[in-house]
Design an enzyme around this catalytic site. Structure first.
Site, PDB file in Angstrom:
ATOM      1  N   HIS A   9       0.832  -1.206   0.000  1.00  0.00           N
ATOM      2  CA  HIS A   9       0.000   0.000   0.000  1.00  0.00           C
ATOM      3  C   HIS A   9       0.865   1.254   0.000  1.00  0.00           C
ATOM      4  O   HIS A   9       0.547   2.229  -0.667  1.00  0.00           O
ATOM      5  CB  HIS A   9      -0.916   0.017   1.230  1.00  0.00           C
ATOM      6  CG  HIS A   9      -2.187  -0.761   1.035  1.00  0.00           C
ATOM      7  ND1 HIS A   9      -3.409  -0.324   1.454  1.00  0.00           N
ATOM      8  CD2 HIS A   9      -2.400  -1.950   0.436  1.00  0.00           C
ATOM      9  CE1 HIS A   9      -4.343  -1.214   1.128  1.00  0.00           C
ATOM     10  NE2 HIS A   9      -3.749  -2.214   0.526  1.00  0.00           N
ATOM     11  N   ASP A  10       1.944   1.221   0.751  1.00  0.00           N
ATOM     12  CA  ASP A  10       2.808   2.403   0.815  1.00  0.00           C
ATOM     13  C   ASP A  10       3.312   2.788  -0.572  1.00  0.00           C
ATOM     14  O   ASP A  10       3.273   3.952  -0.958  1.00  0.00           O
ATOM     15  CB  ASP A  10       4.002   2.131   1.745  1.00  0.00           C
ATOM     16  CG  ASP A  10       4.903   3.347   1.867  1.00  0.00           C
ATOM     17  OD1 ASP A  10       4.366   4.478   1.986  1.00  0.00           O
ATOM     18  OD2 ASP A  10       6.134   3.195   1.822  1.00  0.00           O
ATOM     19  N   ASP A  33       1.853 -20.274  -1.254  1.00  0.00           N
ATOM     20  CA  ASP A  33       1.745 -21.284  -2.302  1.00  0.00           C
ATOM     21  C   ASP A  33       0.868 -20.781  -3.438  1.00  0.00           C
ATOM     22  O   ASP A  33       0.468 -19.624  -3.478  1.00  0.00           O
ATOM     23  CB  ASP A  33       1.187 -22.585  -1.715  1.00  0.00           C
ATOM     24  CG  ASP A  33      -0.192 -22.377  -1.105  1.00  0.00           C
ATOM     25  OD1 ASP A  33      -0.842 -21.347  -1.395  1.00  0.00           O
ATOM     26  OD2 ASP A  33      -0.631 -23.245  -0.334  1.00  0.00           O
ATOM     27  N   SER A  71      -5.013 -22.689   3.166  1.00  0.00           N
ATOM     28  CA  SER A  71      -3.565 -22.560   3.091  1.00  0.00           C
ATOM     29  C   SER A  71      -3.094 -21.120   3.227  1.00  0.00           C
ATOM     30  O   SER A  71      -2.112 -20.719   2.627  1.00  0.00           O
ATOM     31  CB  SER A  71      -3.045 -23.143   1.767  1.00  0.00           C
ATOM     32  OG  SER A  71      -3.332 -22.284   0.695  1.00  0.00           O
TER      33      SER A  71
END
Ligand SMILES: *[C@@H]1O[C@H](CO)[C@@H](O)[C@H](O)[C@H]1NC(C)=O
Ligand SMILES: CC(=O)N[C@H]1CO[C@H](CO)[C@@H](O)[C@@H]1O
Length: 358
Positions: free
Chosen positions: A81-82, A283, A278
């Site tokens: 976001h920065d 992954d 997960s």
């Protein structure tokens, strides 16, 4: 305009002033480019000024992320976001100033709707505290964000990537800019690609940076059916940015039914996983879900509306995991260099939440 064009007396071609001025501007810009090139990010920027910096960050991150693995997603998201607002300059960390001096006045990025679910500010503050104790005023908050994001992803068994350092901290943080520039979950593929392009990021970066969602553990859905593909954090941002959400293909029916059932079982608090089963592993589960039209947000589903992106995803999903690690890491490195401030630009904030002058 007409007065600057045409032929002067005696048929001598007059070079329009505008063209001459353009030429001067071009030379100045080129010159600035050369100066800028001298102050680029580089590996080991703190080797002399704070040799322990990267070790301090790495040790803190490994120790704490191992204990609370879910924080890795939050730390990655902070850096992401920065970089989308005013470049990777830690403007995301600045507190609102209530319209006073410093920070350009008014509401800060962290007050924008997309930021309301951001976490990890305390974590960054603690790392910065350790660095200030070791080498006061040397390591920027922007570099802390970039290093922490990399080390946090690596700490949960994800990829690592090169993080050259030397970023400087910005002094302005604006809620309005955050609303306009942070990619919204309600965006279509062309809208997302267009926004990424303004940051110098390509379609592949759009595709692979979305892989960060493999770590997103949950999303809060509004009371409506999840088939509506709610955009929980940024529907207001989309509205503010004048974005008309496009309509990607609907959620796979059976999956939608499953989501509805799970939502009921979770006592109606409306929290569902983005990458079911997960979310703590880095992954390909997220991409597999997206290919099966199980992407929860419009922006997820949007990825498979573009033929090239869909083919790209299918190719990586069918490859060994290292390939995903590689493409993700490459895009993270590109992201980490977006519109960075270097050299004498900006400052090295002492406290990441406030500009030095305040
Ligand atoms: C920044 O704001 C947070 C709350 O949003 C507060 O806890 C923190 O103390 C503030 N930091 C500074 C330096 O003012
Ligand atoms: C983490 C953070 O600073 N979140 C802020 C997001 O914006 C809301 C209101 O606009 C604040 O209350 C939160 O503190």
């Amino acid at each position: 305009m007409a007065s600057t064009r045409g032929r002067g007396a005696g048929g001598v071609a007059v070079v329009p002033m505008a063209v001459i001025r353009l030429g001067v501007v071009a030379i100045v810009v080129l010159g600035a480019g050369v100066i800028g090139a001298r102050a680029q990010l580089r590996m080991g920027f703190y080797d002399e000024s704070c040799p322990a910096a990267e070790r301090i960050v790495g040790e803190y991150v490994r120790q704490h992320v191992r204990r609370v693995p879910t924080v890795a997603a939050a730390l990655l998201r902070l850096h992401y976001h920065d970089c989308f607002v005013r470049g990777c300059d830690a403007s995301i960390l600045l507190n609102s100033t209530g319209g006073g001096a410093g920070n350009g006045g008014g509401a800060a990025e962290k007050d924008a709707a997309p930021n309301q679910t951001l976490r990890g500010f305390d974590f960054i503050d603690r790392v910065k505290g350790l660095l200030e104790a070791a080498c006061p005023g040397v390591v920027s908050c922007a570099d802390v964000l970039a290093l922490v994001a990399r080390d946090a992803v690596a700490a949960i068994g994800g990829p690592s990537w090169r993080v050259p350092t030397g970023r400087r901290d910005g002094t302005v943080s604006s809620m309005q800019e955050a609303l306009a520039e942070i990619p919204s979950p309600a965006m279509s593929f062309p809208e997302l690609a267009g926004l990424f392009a303004t940051k110098g990021l390509g379609v592949r970066d759009l595709v692979w940076l979305s892989g960060r969602i493999t770590l997103s553990n949950q999303v809060r859905t509004p009371s409506a059916s999840p088939t509506a593909r709610p955009s929980p954090t940024a529907s207001t941002a989309a509205a503010a940015a004048g974005v008309a959400p496009a309509n990607p293909p609907p959620l796979e029916a059976a999956y939608a039914a499953n989501l509805r059932e799970r939502k009921c079982r979770t006592a109606g608090d409306g929290v569902v996983e983005m990458d079911p089963g997960s979310h703590l592993t880095f992954d390909l589960g997220y991409y597999r879900a997206v290919l099966k039209h199980r992407g929860l947000l419009r922006s997820d589903a949007a990825l498979v509306t573009d033929a090239a992106a869909r083919a790209d995803i299918a190719g990586v999903v069918d490859s060994p995991p290292e390939v995903f690690f590689q493409v993700f890491g490459r895009s993270m490195a590109t992201l980490g260099a977006v519109q960075v401030k270097t050299g004498s630009e900006g400052e090295i904030r002492r406290n990441c939440a406030v500009v030095n002058s305040s």
